[in-house]
Design a protein around this motif. Structure first.
Motif, PDB file in Angstrom:
ATOM      1  N   ALA A  69      60.267 -62.504 -16.698  1.00  0.00           N
ATOM      2  CA  ALA A  69      59.231 -63.418 -17.187  1.00  0.00           C
ATOM      3  C   ALA A  69      59.771 -64.806 -17.480  1.00  0.00           C
ATOM      4  CB  ALA A  69      58.598 -62.847 -18.451  1.00  0.00           C
ATOM      5  N   ASN A  70      61.105 -64.970 -17.483  1.00  0.00           N
ATOM      6  CA  ASN A  70      61.708 -66.243 -17.883  1.00  0.00           C
ATOM      7  C   ASN A  70      62.867 -66.590 -16.959  1.00  0.00           C
ATOM      8  OD1 ASN A  70      60.300 -66.680 -20.688  1.00  0.00           O
ATOM      9  ND2 ASN A  70      61.012 -64.562 -20.720  1.00  0.00           N
ATOM     10  N   ASN A  71      62.532 -67.133 -15.804  1.00  0.00           N
ATOM     11  CA  ASN A  71      63.541 -67.527 -14.825  1.00  0.00           C
ATOM     12  C   ASN A  71      62.960 -68.640 -13.948  1.00  0.00           C
ATOM     13  OD1 ASN A  71      62.474 -66.335 -12.138  1.00  0.00           O
ATOM     14  ND2 ASN A  71      62.322 -64.589 -13.554  1.00  0.00           N
ATOM     15  N   PRO A  72      63.751 -69.283 -13.110  1.00  0.00           N
ATOM     16  CA  PRO A  72      63.252 -70.420 -12.332  1.00  0.00           C
ATOM     17  C   PRO A  72      62.088 -70.095 -11.406  1.00  0.00           C
ATOM     18  CG  PRO A  72      65.642 -70.329 -12.257  1.00  0.00           C
ATOM     19  CD  PRO A  72      65.192 -69.068 -12.899  1.00  0.00           C
ATOM     20  N   HIS A  73      61.960 -68.834 -11.012  1.00  0.00           N
ATOM     21  CA  HIS A  73      60.910 -68.444 -10.068  1.00  0.00           C
ATOM     22  C   HIS A  73      59.673 -67.885 -10.762  1.00  0.00           C
ATOM     23  CE1 HIS A  73      63.853 -68.893  -6.815  1.00  0.00           C
ATOM     24  NE2 HIS A  73      64.700 -68.270  -7.606  1.00  0.00           N
ATOM     25  N   ALA A  74      59.726 -67.702 -12.070  1.00  0.00           N
ATOM     26  CA  ALA A  74      58.621 -67.082 -12.806  1.00  0.00           C
ATOM     27  C   ALA A  74      57.383 -67.980 -12.758  1.00  0.00           C
ATOM     28  CB  ALA A  74      59.027 -66.810 -14.249  1.00  0.00           C
ATOM     29  N   ASP A  75      56.227 -67.334 -12.698  1.00  0.00           N
ATOM     30  CA  ASP A  75      54.956 -68.055 -12.596  1.00  0.00           C
ATOM     31  C   ASP A  75      53.980 -67.657 -13.696  1.00  0.00           C
ATOM     32  OD1 ASP A  75      54.444 -65.494 -11.846  1.00  0.00           O
ATOM     33  OD2 ASP A  75      53.587 -65.956  -9.885  1.00  0.00           O
ATOM     34  N   GLY A  76      54.499 -67.127 -14.772  1.00  0.00           N
ATOM     35  CA  GLY A  76      53.657 -66.636 -15.857  1.00  0.00           C
ATOM     36  C   GLY A  76      53.550 -65.132 -15.885  1.00  0.00           C
ATOM     37  N   GLY A  77      53.881 -64.488 -14.750  1.00  0.00           N
ATOM     38  CA  GLY A  77      53.935 -63.033 -14.688  1.00  0.00           C
ATOM     39  C   GLY A  77      55.370 -62.570 -14.597  1.00  0.00           C
ATOM     40  N   LEU A  78      55.628 -61.561 -13.790  1.00  0.00           N
ATOM     41  CA  LEU A  78      56.977 -61.014 -13.654  1.00  0.00           C
ATOM     42  C   LEU A  78      57.465 -61.203 -12.222  1.00  0.00           C
ATOM     43  CD1 LEU A  78      56.581 -57.645 -15.625  1.00  0.00           C
ATOM     44  CD2 LEU A  78      57.359 -59.867 -16.483  1.00  0.00           C
ATOM     45  N   VAL A  79      58.651 -61.755 -12.091  1.00  0.00           N
ATOM     46  CA  VAL A  79      59.316 -61.927 -10.804  1.00  0.00           C
ATOM     47  C   VAL A  79      60.619 -61.142 -10.866  1.00  0.00           C
ATOM     48  CG1 VAL A  79      60.394 -63.554  -9.217  1.00  0.00           C
ATOM     49  CG2 VAL A  79      58.290 -64.186 -10.414  1.00  0.00           C
ATOM     50  N   TRP A  80      60.723 -60.065 -10.107  1.00  0.00           N
ATOM     51  CA  TRP A  80      61.864 -59.164 -10.217  1.00  0.00           C
ATOM     52  C   TRP A  80      63.116 -59.760  -9.568  1.00  0.00           C
ATOM     53  CZ3 TRP A  80      60.594 -56.166 -13.844  1.00  0.00           C
ATOM     54  CH2 TRP A  80      59.295 -55.659 -13.948  1.00  0.00           C
ATOM     55  N   PRO A  81      64.298 -59.394 -10.052  1.00  0.00           N
ATOM     56  CA  PRO A  81      65.547 -59.956  -9.520  1.00  0.00           C
ATOM     57  C   PRO A  81      65.881 -59.423  -8.129  1.00  0.00           C
ATOM     58  CG  PRO A  81      66.033 -58.277 -11.174  1.00  0.00           C
ATOM     59  CD  PRO A  81      64.543 -58.475 -11.192  1.00  0.00           C
ATOM     60  N   THR A  82      66.050 -60.327  -7.202  1.00  0.00           N
ATOM     61  CA  THR A  82      66.504 -59.999  -5.854  1.00  0.00           C
ATOM     62  C   THR A  82      67.630 -60.982  -5.511  1.00  0.00           C
ATOM     63  OG1 THR A  82      64.963 -61.536  -4.781  1.00  0.00           O
ATOM     64  CG2 THR A  82      64.161 -59.299  -5.211  1.00  0.00           C
ATOM     65  N   ARG A  83      68.172 -60.845  -4.328  1.00  0.00           N
ATOM     66  CA  ARG A  83      69.212 -61.786  -3.925  1.00  0.00           C
ATOM     67  C   ARG A  83      68.674 -63.214  -3.843  1.00  0.00           C
ATOM     68  NH1 ARG A  83      73.911 -59.577  -2.477  1.00  0.00           N
ATOM     69  NH2 ARG A  83      73.968 -57.323  -2.124  1.00  0.00           N
ATOM     70  N   ARG A  84      67.360 -63.349  -3.638  1.00  0.00           N
ATOM     71  CA  ARG A  84      66.760 -64.675  -3.579  1.00  0.00           C
ATOM     72  C   ARG A  84      66.459 -65.233  -4.960  1.00  0.00           C
ATOM     73  NH1 ARG A  84      61.804 -66.899  -3.919  1.00  0.00           N
ATOM     74  NH2 ARG A  84      60.844 -64.861  -4.288  1.00  0.00           N
ATOM     75  N   THR A  85      66.019 -64.366  -5.901  1.00  0.00           N
ATOM     76  CA  THR A  85      65.566 -64.858  -7.205  1.00  0.00           C
ATOM     77  C   THR A  85      66.629 -64.797  -8.297  1.00  0.00           C
ATOM     78  OG1 THR A  85      64.722 -62.663  -7.830  1.00  0.00           O
ATOM     79  CG2 THR A  85      63.207 -64.160  -6.685  1.00  0.00           C
ATOM     80  N   TRP A  86      67.646 -63.956  -8.139  1.00  0.00           N
ATOM     81  CA  TRP A  86      68.637 -63.788  -9.206  1.00  0.00           C
ATOM     82  C   TRP A  86      69.428 -65.086  -9.402  1.00  0.00           C
ATOM     83  CZ3 TRP A  86      69.494 -61.724 -13.477  1.00  0.00           C
ATOM     84  CH2 TRP A  86      70.766 -61.565 -14.013  1.00  0.00           C
ATOM     85  N   THR A  87      69.642 -65.453 -10.657  1.00  0.00           N
ATOM     86  CA  THR A  87      70.184 -66.771 -10.986  1.00  0.00           C
ATOM     87  C   THR A  87      71.667 -66.766 -11.329  1.00  0.00           C
ATOM     88  OG1 THR A  87      69.323 -66.384 -13.224  1.00  0.00           O
ATOM     89  CG2 THR A  87      67.999 -67.739 -11.743  1.00  0.00           C
ATOM     90  N   ALA A  88      72.284 -65.607 -11.418  1.00  0.00           N
ATOM     91  CA  ALA A  88      73.717 -65.544 -11.720  1.00  0.00           C
ATOM     92  C   ALA A  88      74.479 -65.161 -10.444  1.00  0.00           C
ATOM     93  CB  ALA A  88      73.984 -64.546 -12.845  1.00  0.00           C
ATOM     94  N   SER A  89      75.797 -64.995 -10.587  1.00  0.00           N
ATOM     95  CA  SER A  89      76.632 -64.789  -9.406  1.00  0.00           C
ATOM     96  C   SER A  89      76.579 -63.369  -8.865  1.00  0.00           C
ATOM     97  CB  SER A  89      78.087 -65.142  -9.737  1.00  0.00           C
ATOM     98  OG  SER A  89      78.549 -64.344 -10.827  1.00  0.00           O
ATOM     99  N   ARG A  90      76.179 -62.417  -9.695  1.00  0.00           N
ATOM    100  CA  ARG A  90      76.262 -61.019  -9.287  1.00  0.00           C
ATOM    101  C   ARG A  90      74.903 -60.336  -9.424  1.00  0.00           C
ATOM    102  NH1 ARG A  90      79.268 -56.342 -12.745  1.00  0.00           N
ATOM    103  NH2 ARG A  90      78.998 -54.633 -11.285  1.00  0.00           N
ATOM    104  N   PRO A  91      74.176 -60.145  -8.346  1.00  0.00           N
ATOM    105  CA  PRO A  91      72.847 -59.533  -8.454  1.00  0.00           C
ATOM    106  C   PRO A  91      72.939 -58.041  -8.757  1.00  0.00           C
ATOM    107  CG  PRO A  91      73.441 -59.851  -6.160  1.00  0.00           C
ATOM    108  CD  PRO A  91      74.535 -60.498  -6.965  1.00  0.00           C
ATOM    109  N   PRO A  92      71.849 -57.430  -9.234  1.00  0.00           N
ATOM    110  CA  PRO A  92      71.836 -55.981  -9.484  1.00  0.00           C
ATOM    111  C   PRO A  92      72.198 -55.217  -8.215  1.00  0.00           C
ATOM    112  CG  PRO A  92      69.877 -57.025 -10.404  1.00  0.00           C
ATOM    113  CD  PRO A  92      70.566 -58.065  -9.595  1.00  0.00           C
ATOM    114  N   ASP A  93      72.908 -54.074  -8.388  1.00  0.00           N
ATOM    115  CA  ASP A  93      73.434 -53.383  -7.214  1.00  0.00           C
ATOM    116  C   ASP A  93      73.176 -51.878  -7.175  1.00  0.00           C
ATOM    117  OD1 ASP A  93      75.130 -52.399  -9.168  1.00  0.00           O
ATOM    118  OD2 ASP A  93      76.901 -53.462  -8.469  1.00  0.00           O
ATOM    119  N   ASP A  94      72.350 -51.365  -8.106  1.00  0.00           N
ATOM    120  CA  ASP A  94      72.150 -49.907  -8.100  1.00  0.00           C
ATOM    121  C   ASP A  94      70.814 -49.466  -7.508  1.00  0.00           C
ATOM    122  OD1 ASP A  94      70.315 -50.542 -10.044  1.00  0.00           O
ATOM    123  OD2 ASP A  94      71.056 -49.101 -11.531  1.00  0.00           O
TER     124      ASP A  94
END
Length: 419
Positions: free
Chosen positions: A257-282
């Motif tokens: 809900a609080n990231n550069p791609h958020a639009d007021g709803g929920l934007v889930w972390p992907t390789r495109r949206t994740w803002t840190a160096s290491r995206p989720p991997d499980d």
């Protein structure tokens, strides 16, 4: 005929009216289920992704694999509704029976809200509130879906009813029962954990901060609350090796809900949206070498960093969250929902009447703190975790009761003017 009617007391008329509203609410929910989702439709075909998540865990429970997803123990969704579904399906109930029962629960909500309205206002306001609740489009539609709201709403209404009756007779058992019901509501909707501090504010407002009774009631409410949450929290600590009171992915939802791609709803972390160096991997928005507490800390830290570095963007995002909360939108979908004009009309009228009713309660020195705090807490949760039509449901009882009070006052003024 006139003499027969004279024998019928006002309470008999009210009882008949409430029974009638119960039947109307049930019939309307059943009709909408048949018209939209389908009474016997498999849950996997429902439009809500949460329905599929719930059923995946239900299948694991029925297979003896515990509260798990893809063979892994989880706490990614509140447990109470999943156990409710698992119990029904374990008894051999088909989806049609589940939906029928949910329609009955929704109709029972009309009776509960009537009791709340009668306790807080008067019988006429209670009847008007039950009528609005019976035909509320979102509440009617959700009865056909395998979603937590079907269990959460009756529990929320029980919380309101217990709170309405507690001040007149604040026994130890009643106070503890209020806390226990609040705990059950949180186990069906994890975001409702945030309401506990607001409930303590209500206790302070009702009894006064200097009153010994306030501290006794608060302690007993807290005791009942903790005792209900404790078994699930202990299970999570043992299985997930982390402190998780109800749901394990709160940090994930906060980041979504609080990231550069958020639009007021929920934007889930992907390789495109994740803002840190290491995206989720499980494969489940987590990391293989981190437990739930560490994942939440990582998500929250990254979201807070973005908020600090982009305060103006964050302020615009807050406005978008509220727009989605008060409009028609899925939480995790950037597109607005297409709804019939009649539903939009009901929506606008309800908010307008609720605003008038809330103003009148203050004007007449009836602040009704519980309704106001429930409304405020719903907005706070949306500002933290994103907006969407489903996220507005916890404040529906407050809106409906305020709107019903406004209608009741209009009826009273009209009656007095016609004399």
């Amino acid at each position: 005929m006139t003499s027969a009617l004279a024998l019928v007391s006002p309470s008999d008329h009210r009882r008949a009216a409430v029974v009638g509203l119960f039947l109307v609410a049930f019939a309307l929910r059943l009709a909408v289920i048949v018209w939209t989702v389908g009474l016997g439709t498999d849950p996997s075909a429902e439009p809500a992704s949460d329905s599929r998540i719930h059923m995946a865990i239900v299948r694991n429970l029925l297979a003896g694999q515990g509260f798990a997803h893809d063979g892994e123990p989880v706490a990614t969704t509140p447990p109470l509704y999943v156990f409710f579904l698992a119990g029904l399906y374990a008894l051999g109930a088909p989806p049609a029976v589940v939906r029928l029962l949910q329609a009955l629960l929704g109709a029972a909500g009309c009776v509960l809200l009537y009791a709340v309205g009668r306790a807080l206002f008067d019988p006429r306001t209670g009847q008007a509130a039950a009528a609005l609740f019976a035909v509320h489009p979102a509440l009617v539609y959700v009865a056909g879906l395998h979603l937590t709201e079907n269990l959460f709403l009756p529990l929320l209404l029980l919380v309101l009813l217990q709170a309405a009756r507690l001040p007149s007779r604040p026994t130890n058992l009643r106070a503890a029962a209020l806390g226990a019901t609040l705990g059950l509501a949180a186990l069906s909707r994890a975001a409702f954990l945030a309401f506990f501090p607001f409930l303590l504010l209500w206790v302070a407002f009702t009894w006064g901060i200097r009153s010994a009774a306030a501290y006794r009631v608060a302690a007993l409410v807290g005791l009942g609350y903790v005792l209900v949450l404790l078994p699930w929290t202990v299970r999570n600590a043992l299985v997930l090796q982390a402190f998780v009171p109800v749901q394990s992915n709160g940090g994930l939802v906060f980041w979504a809900a609080n990231n550069p791609h958020a639009d007021g709803g929920l934007v889930w972390p992907t390789r495109r949206t994740w803002t840190a160096s290491r995206p989720p991997d499980d494969g489940h928005y987590g990391w293989r070498d981190l437990n739930a507490s560490q994942e939440n800390a990582l998500y929250v830290g990254e979201a807070v960093r973005w908020i600090r570095e982009h305060p103006q963007d964050y302020l615009r995002l807050l406005a978008q969250k509220l727009a989605r909360l008060y409009g028609f939108a899925r939480v995790a979908d950037g597109q607005d929902l297409h709804v019939p004009l009649a539903v939009k009309g009901f929506h606008v009228a309800l908010y307008g009447l609720a605003a008038v009713g809330a103003f009148l309660t203050v004007l007449r020195r009836r602040p009704l703190a519980m309704l106001a705090l429930l409304f405020v807490s719903t907005n706070v949760v949306a500002l933290l975790f994103g907006g969407g039509s489903r996220y507005a449901i916890p404040m529906v009882p407050s809106l409906v009761l305020w709107a019903a009070f406004a209608l009741s006052e209009v009826w009273r003024w009209a009656s007095e003017a016609s004399r």
